[in-house]
Structures are given as structure tokens and as C-alpha cells.
Motif scaffolding. Structure first.
Motif, PDB file in Angstrom:
ATOM      1  N   SER A  47       9.720  -3.294   5.608  1.00 30.40           N
ATOM      2  CA  SER A  47       9.569  -3.962   4.455  1.00 30.40           C
ATOM      3  C   SER A  47      10.795  -4.071   3.538  1.00 30.40           C
ATOM      4  O   SER A  47      11.879  -3.419   3.702  1.00 30.40           O
ATOM      5  CB  SER A  47       8.525  -3.543   3.507  1.00 30.40           C
ATOM      6  OG  SER A  47       8.789  -2.360   3.426  1.00 30.40           O
ATOM      7  N   LEU A  48      11.083  -4.922   2.698  1.00 31.83           N
ATOM      8  CA  LEU A  48      12.155  -4.833   1.466  1.00 31.83           C
ATOM      9  C   LEU A  48      12.457  -3.741   1.009  1.00 31.83           C
ATOM     10  O   LEU A  48      13.599  -3.110   0.803  1.00 31.83           O
ATOM     11  CB  LEU A  48      11.829  -6.113   0.624  1.00 31.83           C
ATOM     12  CG  LEU A  48      13.097  -6.264  -0.446  1.00 31.83           C
ATOM     13  CD1 LEU A  48      14.352  -6.479   0.434  1.00 31.83           C
ATOM     14  CD2 LEU A  48      12.761  -7.391  -1.507  1.00 31.83           C
ATOM     15  N   LEU A  49      11.132  -3.008   0.647  1.00 33.38           N
ATOM     16  CA  LEU A  49      11.526  -1.644  -0.043  1.00 33.38           C
ATOM     17  C   LEU A  49      11.965  -0.784   0.889  1.00 33.38           C
ATOM     18  O   LEU A  49      12.750   0.121   0.511  1.00 33.38           O
ATOM     19  CB  LEU A  49       9.979  -1.057  -0.510  1.00 33.38           C
ATOM     20  CG  LEU A  49       9.979   0.228  -1.202  1.00 33.38           C
ATOM     21  CD1 LEU A  49      10.680  -0.020  -2.566  1.00 33.38           C
ATOM     22  CD2 LEU A  49       8.525   0.366  -1.733  1.00 33.38           C
ATOM     23  N   ASN A  50      11.588  -0.646   2.078  1.00 37.43           N
ATOM     24  CA  ASN A  50      12.115   0.366   3.053  1.00 37.43           C
ATOM     25  C   ASN A  50      13.720   0.047   3.484  1.00 37.43           C
ATOM     26  O   ASN A  50      14.486   0.928   3.563  1.00 37.43           O
ATOM     27  CB  ASN A  50      11.311   0.099   4.383  1.00 37.43           C
ATOM     28  CG  ASN A  50      10.035   0.881   4.151  1.00 37.43           C
ATOM     29  OD1 ASN A  50       9.677   1.721   3.608  1.00 37.43           O
ATOM     30  ND2 ASN A  50       9.331   0.434   5.576  1.00 37.43           N
ATOM     31  N   VAL A  51      13.852  -1.536   3.504  1.00 37.91           N
ATOM     32  CA  VAL A  51      15.405  -1.621   3.625  1.00 37.91           C
ATOM     33  C   VAL A  51      16.300  -1.391   2.516  1.00 37.91           C
ATOM     34  O   VAL A  51      17.285  -0.535   2.588  1.00 37.91           O
ATOM     35  CB  VAL A  51      15.446  -3.209   3.725  1.00 37.91           C
ATOM     36  CG1 VAL A  51      16.899  -3.631   3.591  1.00 37.91           C
ATOM     37  CG2 VAL A  51      14.911  -3.653   4.886  1.00 37.91           C
TER      38      VAL A  51
END
Length: 204
Positions: free
Chosen positions: A2-6
């Protein structure tokens, strides 16, 4: 991913990359001796070494996960404990004055090999990735695109930080002689590792 994980993974790699270590000092020494372009080859070798260890960690963990199944949680616990230990060692380490000296002129090939060997000669790098990755991604469902994204994050963030050090080498000499600056960097790096280790154990 996810973008948050990235964003979280990139931020963590950045915080860890700015911590002075063998690779940083080798890069600075090269820049002081022969300029930015020569130091860039050292950085290239360092980044390649990290990518090799990263991929070994990813595929090694995937292999372990497929074999052990539910027992993969043991690997997560071991990784979390290692990160906690590494964070503790950094936080409790004593800072010493560092004299960064310029080194003799080398060819681009020798600069590159120097950077590569600096990483490959340090088994703690792969142990770090083994413990760190499960905090941000589910290795059992990792896709090819996820692996590419993770590799690009490490390449650009680690490479960018090291190139910045090389570019700023002249002014960085005094920075690395300061015990206070090194203490602050160690606090940041140690805290990140302990947080990651704790999160890994809790998620496990």
C-alpha cells in the motif's frame, strides 16, 4: 504494497541510511580524496551489495515461509529480537571522535568493488533485512511488483543519502568529529530499530 507501507518503508530506510557507518565513511573519504564522481562508484557498489542482500532476504524468507507455514512466526520473533538487540547496542554505544582521512586515488572499478565489498563483508545487513521486512510487508503474498518497488526504494533512498554525503563531504568533516551529532544520529537509528523490532514481535 500500500502507499502507506511504501512511505513508511522509505522513511525507515532513510533514517537508517543517514546513520554513519563503514559505507558512509568510505564514501566521504573517497569524495575528499578524488571528488564526487569517484565516490559515486563507491556508492554504486554499496547499493548493489544492499540489493543483493535484500533479494536474498526476500526469497530466503519466502522459501522458509512456504516450508514452515504457521511456524514462520518463529522467524519473525527472531528477527524482532535481533532488531531490538541491534537498537539497544546503538543506543548504548559510546561515541568517539572520528578522523576522516582522504585515501589514495583508485580506478572506478576499484572504487566500485570497494563499495560492494563493504556491504557484502557485513552479514548484519542481511540479518537486518530479515528482521525488518516483515514489519512492512507480508512476505507470503509478496508480488513481483512489490519486490521491484522495495528494491527501487532501497536503491534510490540509500543511494540518494550516500550521494548527498559524498557531495557534502567537505563540510561533513566537522560534523563527523562531533560526538553530539553522532549521539543524535545513534538515538534516531537505535529508536527506529527498537520500534521496528517491537512492532514485528507484536504483529507476530
Amino acid at each position: 504494497m500500500s502507499l502507506l507501507n511504501v512511505i513508511a518503508f522509505a522513511s525507515a530506510i532513510f533514517l537508517l541510511a543517514i546513520t554513519p557507518g563503514p559505507g558512509v565513511f568510505a564514501t566521504i573519504s573517497r569524495a575528499l580524496a578524488s571528488g564526487f564522481s569517484n565516490a559515486a562508484f563507491v556508492v554504486l557498489g554499496i547499493v548493489l551489495g544492499d540489493i543483493i542482500f535484500l533479494l536474498l532476504a526476500i526469497f530466503g524468507l519466502n522459501a522458509i515461509a512456504s516450508i514452515l507455514g504457521d511456524f514462520f512466526i518463529l522467524v519473525k520473533y527472531l528477527g524482532g529480537i535481533y532488531l531490538l538487540f541491534l537498537g539497544y547496542k546503538i543506543l548504548t554505544s559510546k561515541e568517539k571522535d572520528t578522523d576522516v582521512k582522504a585515501v589514495q586515488e583508485l580506478s572506478w572499478k576499484k572504487n566500485f568493488i570497494t563499495g560492494l565489498l563493504i556491504t557484502l563483508s557485513n552479514p548484519k545487513v542481511i540479518l537486518f533485512y530479515l528482521g525488518f521486512l516483515p514489519t512492512f510487508v507480508n512476505l507470503q503474498t509478496l508480488s513481483t511488483l512489490d519486490i521491484v518497488i522495495i528494491s527501487l526504494i532501497v536503491t534510490f533512498v540509500l543511494g540518494g543519502v550516500m550521494l548527498f554525503y559524498a557531495y557534502s563531504a567537505s563540510g561533513a568533516r566537522n560534523l563527523f568529529k562531533s560526538k553530539k551529532s553522532k549521539r543524535n544520529m545513534n538515538i534516531v537509528a537505535g529508536s527506529v530499530m527498537i520500534t521496528a523490532g517491537g512492532a514485528l514481535i507484536i504483529k507476530a
